[in-house]
Design an enzyme around this catalytic site. Structure first.
Site, short mmCIF file in Angstrom:
data_model
loop_
_atom_site.label_atom_id
_atom_site.label_comp_id
_atom_site.label_asym_id
_atom_site.label_seq_id
_atom_site.Cartn_x
_atom_site.Cartn_y
_atom_site.Cartn_z
N HIS A 513 0.86 -1.17 0.00
CA HIS A 513 0.00 0.00 0.00
C HIS A 513 0.90 1.23 0.00
O HIS A 513 0.88 2.03 0.93
CB HIS A 513 -0.94 0.00 1.22
CG HIS A 513 -1.77 -1.24 1.33
ND1 HIS A 513 -2.41 -1.62 2.48
CD2 HIS A 513 -2.08 -2.20 0.41
CE1 HIS A 513 -3.07 -2.76 2.28
NE2 HIS A 513 -2.87 -3.13 1.03
C1 LIG Z 1 -0.01 -9.51 -1.89
C2 LIG Z 1 -0.86 -8.29 -2.06
C3 LIG Z 1 -2.12 -8.22 -1.47
C4 LIG Z 1 -2.89 -7.08 -1.62
N1 LIG Z 1 -4.14 -7.06 -1.08
C5 LIG Z 1 -4.92 -5.96 -1.21
C6 LIG Z 1 -6.23 -5.93 -0.68
O1 LIG Z 1 -6.73 -6.89 -0.14
N2 LIG Z 1 -6.96 -4.79 -0.82
C7 LIG Z 1 -6.46 -3.69 -1.43
O2 LIG Z 1 -7.16 -2.68 -1.48
N3 LIG Z 1 -5.23 -3.72 -1.97
C8 LIG Z 1 -4.45 -4.82 -1.88
N4 LIG Z 1 -3.21 -4.85 -2.44
C9 LIG Z 1 -2.76 -3.67 -3.18
C10 LIG Z 1 -3.30 -3.70 -4.57
O3 LIG Z 1 -2.79 -4.80 -5.25
C11 LIG Z 1 -2.94 -2.39 -5.28
O4 LIG Z 1 -3.48 -1.30 -4.56
C12 LIG Z 1 -3.52 -2.34 -6.68
O5 LIG Z 1 -3.25 -3.52 -7.38
C13 LIG Z 1 -2.98 -1.12 -7.39
O6 LIG Z 1 -3.50 -1.10 -8.70
P1 LIG Z 1 -2.78 -0.23 -9.81
O7 LIG Z 1 -3.46 -0.51 -11.09
O8 LIG Z 1 -2.69 1.18 -9.34
O9 LIG Z 1 -1.28 -0.76 -9.83
P2 LIG Z 1 -0.73 -2.21 -10.26
O10 LIG Z 1 -1.71 -3.25 -9.99
O11 LIG Z 1 0.62 -2.32 -9.66
O12 LIG Z 1 -0.61 -2.06 -11.85
C14 LIG Z 1 0.37 -1.25 -12.43
C15 LIG Z 1 0.89 -1.98 -13.65
O13 LIG Z 1 1.78 -1.10 -14.34
C16 LIG Z 1 2.84 -1.85 -14.87
N5 LIG Z 1 3.98 -0.95 -15.07
C17 LIG Z 1 4.72 -0.32 -14.13
N6 LIG Z 1 5.67 0.42 -14.69
C18 LIG Z 1 5.54 0.28 -16.02
C19 LIG Z 1 6.25 0.82 -17.13
N7 LIG Z 1 7.29 1.65 -16.95
N8 LIG Z 1 5.88 0.45 -18.36
C20 LIG Z 1 4.82 -0.40 -18.56
N9 LIG Z 1 4.11 -0.94 -17.53
C21 LIG Z 1 4.47 -0.59 -16.28
C22 LIG Z 1 3.10 -2.91 -13.80
O14 LIG Z 1 3.78 -4.02 -14.35
C23 LIG Z 1 1.69 -3.22 -13.32
O15 LIG Z 1 1.13 -4.33 -13.97
C24 LIG Z 1 -2.41 -5.98 -2.35
C25 LIG Z 1 -1.15 -6.06 -2.96
C26 LIG Z 1 -0.39 -7.21 -2.83
C27 LIG Z 1 0.92 -7.29 -3.53
#
Ligand SMILES: Cc1cc2nc3c(=O)[nH]c(=O)nc-3n(C[C@H](O)[C@H](O)[C@H](O)COP(=O)(O)OP(=O)(O)OC[C@H]3O[C@@H](n4cnc5c(N)ncnc54)[C@H](O)[C@@H]3O)c2cc1C
Ligand code: SF4
Length: 584
Positions: A513
């Site tokens: 987080h």
């Molecule tokens: C084990 C675990 C358990 C979790 N449990 C919870 C939960 O129960 N509840 C909750 O609210 N949150 C939870 N989280 C947090 C949650 O996963 C994140 O808040 C959420 O996935 C964020 O979404 P996002 O799309 O912002 O980022 P991400 O899911 O990280 O997606 C970003 C994407 O961008 C890609 N990327 C990054 N840089 C580049 C680049 N330069 N070029 C191209 N692609 C790129 C990455 O590869 C990634 O796939 C958990 C996280 C983990 C790891």
């Protein structure tokens, strides 16, 4: 460098934030390309035979970006030398289609109304003098009431299982009485509750607290979402956090929106490509597209009218800094915005062991359990306490897996025959309760570019400077004592109490987080993006994700990340595309 055919919108990253923006923007009929640095993954990549491979996924981090590909440097204080993280510990940044949405737990929270206006509320309730001078508290610039319809939409896309506590101001027994008013109940009923969380809830209720089931994106029954995509019911398999779901029972971009995006002829997802830079014309105050590199090392320029960064907190902030967009934050002067207000989560725990009760911890799901919200946020008086914030207290049946979970009572040897006997005795009879606490922004917690260490393409790594604010540590002592009070009421044979103590360590897992660094707000002097997550300096650039949070309330962030993403997508679709320019 290859110059590619222009698209209307390019999205960097395909986790929840990127997928929801893709859903909204492609619905407007414009051409949308998502670029994802990791591999393509779909539900078929997690068959029941290999999905619960604890060594592969939980220990060896198969779904986490390899640090050799992408890492950060870390230090606790600005006067220290930051060193690169070579094995992820405290958090696990995702990669691959679906991002962290594939291997998250599925705890779905809405922030409380007061969380969005914390800075102004604290000033009114306690007076400015109560605030420590180094705190950099700020409001979100959006209210709970404005965000409610988008929370509702995400919950119905994801099929969240839960029990409402407040529908349009009416308090509903069995739900969270402290939550903000919601328009309607969750789309699915709560999951069935195992023994450990039930004991916790009984004890909490006896003490006068208000336990309720954790809202879960692990589905309690088969469900078809408003897009017509069907998810299966959770089997309580226990291999959820850090794992993909073999039953399409956990909401992820793949199980909720990807089947619809696949059918749209104006949407493309390109995987295994890393975006290196956003091409920025400072004079025109416009971005022209992005440069990315593929796995063969070939670089391409992808022109686009609109650029959306949805690459998680670390890469959102790093790409802004590497591309020269916005003024970098300077901790000395307190001026500048990019990298400012990085915050985390202040977690702690209490472990209880029973002589006579079998809790069967192998029954589990990512977001299965009971929660008490009585000591969270600002709905109790902090005046006499000397800190701000709070925590939700929970008994979650999530981590009963055999390799990483072998609790023993205090005083047990760390190895040998006695340790083995204690593990065999304790496994079924032990439960870990947790407190998930808030994290306050302060002047010396920030993200910038590392002056020494570079990645495989020669670009500076992101540097994290972070330690918990003394208020956070005081808060942790307080809420962990409340958790211990409930634990004692469960009448265990033994218990251990572990409040969070400083300094922050990057080694043991705490939570993924990581938020802030490109924060939203109503004032361009203290925020990177406006309340629609549109860059103040560059109207055709949007920065979506937890990077926008000016502080971190106690709850897991993804519900709010998703609600903000849907609101941004709608604003672009309905307003920006008709009249490109600043939305506020
Ligand atoms: C084990 C675990 C358990 C979790 N449990 C919870 C939960 O129960 N509840 C909750 O609210 N949150 C939870 N989280 C947090 C949650 O996963 C994140 O808040 C959420 O996935 C964020 O979404 P996002 O799309 O912002 O980022 P991400 O899911 O990280 O997606 C970003 C994407 O961008 C890609 N990327 C990054 N840089 C580049 C680049 N330069 N070029 C191209 N692609 C790129 C990455 O590869 C990634 O796939 C958990 C996280 C983990 C790891
Ligand atoms: S616990 Fe449920 S949601 Fe999680 S992986 Fe297992 S079946 Fe899927």
């Amino acid at each position: 460098m290859v110059r590619l055919k222009p698209v209307d919108a390019v999205i960097v990253g395909f986790g929840w934030a990127g997928a929801l923006l893709a859903l909204e923007l492609s619905a407007a009929g414009i051409s949308v390309l998502a670029l994802e640095r990791g591999p393509f993954r779909d539900t078929v990549d997690f068959p029941p035979t290999s999905a619960p491979d604890e060594l592969r996924y939980a220990v060896r981090h198969d779904l986490v970006v390899p640090p050799a590909r992408q890492t950060i440097t870390f230090r606790n204080r600005p006067d220290q030398l930051a060193l690169p993280v070579r094995r992820w510990g405290s958090f696990l940044p995702a990669w691959g289609a679906g991002g962290g949405g594939v291997h998250w737990n599925g705890q779905v929270w809405r922030f409380r109304p007061s969380d969005f206006v914390l800075a102004s509320r604290v000033a009114v309730r306690y007076g400015r003098r109560f605030l420590a001078p180094d705190l950099t508290l700020a409001d979100f610039g959006v209210t709970y009431e404005e965000l409610e319809p988008y929370y509702d939409r995400f919950e119905s896309l994801a099929g969240v299982s839960g029990q409402a506590g407040n529908i349009a101001g009416r308090i509903i027994p069995g739900g969270n009485p402290f939550e903000g008013p919601r328009a309607r109940d969750y789309p699915n009923p709560p999951l069935l509750m195992p023994y450990g969380p039930s004991l916790f809830a009984e004890a909490a209720r006896a003490l006068g607290y208000h336990p309720f089931p954790q809202p879960a994106a692990n589905l309690s029954r088969p469900y078809t979402n408003p897009l017509g995509v069907t998810l299966g019911p959770c089997t309580y398999c226990g291999f959820c956090e850090r794992f993909g779901c073999a039953n399409a029972a956990k909401a992820s971009p793949q199980t909720t929106v990807l089947p619809v995006l696949r059918e749209r002829r104006n949407f493309w997802l390109r995987t295994d490509v890393t975006v290196l830079e956003v091409v920025y014309d400072r004079t025109a105050r416009r971005v022209a597209g992005v440069v990315y590199v593929d796995d063969k090392g070939e670089r391409s320029f992808q022109p686009a009218d609109l650029v959306i960064l949805a690459a998680y907190t670390f890469e959102n902030v790093r790409l802004l800094l590497l591309s020269g967009i916005g003024t970098p934050y300077d901790p000395e002067s307190g001026r500048g915005v990019v990298g400012r207000n990085y915050t985390y989560q202040t977690t702690s725990s209490v472990t209880v062991g029973f002589a006579d009760k079998r809790l069967n911890p192998f029954i589990g799901a990512g977001a299965l359990g009971m929660v008490v919200d009585d000591w969270n946020g600002d709905h109790y008086d902090h005046g006499p306490l000397g800190f701000l914030g709070g925590a939700y207290l929970a008994a979650l049946a999530t981590n009963g897996r055999p390799i990483l979970n072998h609790p023993t009572p205090p005083g047990t040897p760390r190895w040998g025959a006695e340790w083995k006997r204690a593990v065999a005795r304790s496994y079924l009879r032990t439960f870990r309760l947790i407190a998930s606490g808030s994290s306050l922004p302060h002047r010396a917690a920030y993200l910038d570019l590392d002056p020494t260490y570079r990645d495989a393409w020669g670009r500076p790594l992101l540097r994290m400077t972070f330690d918990f604010h003394p208020f956070d540590l005081r808060m942790s002592e307080f809420v962990t004592a409340k958790l211990a009070e409930i634990a004692r009421a469960m009448a265990p044979a033994w218990l251990t109490v572990s409040p969070r103590r400083g300094p922050y360590s990057i080694v043991p897992y705490q939570s993924t987080h990581n938020v802030g660094g490109a924060v939203m707000g109503a004032d361009p002097a203290t925020s990177v993006v406006n309340p629609y997550l549109q860059c103040w300096d560059v109207p055709n650039l949007f920065v979506v994700g937890g990077s926008a949070f000016p502080h971190n309330p106690a709850y897991n962030p993804t519900g709010t990340i998703a609600a903000l993403a849907l609101r941004t997508g709608e604003a672009i679709r309905t307003r920006y595309l008709a009249r490109p320019g600043p939305l506020v």
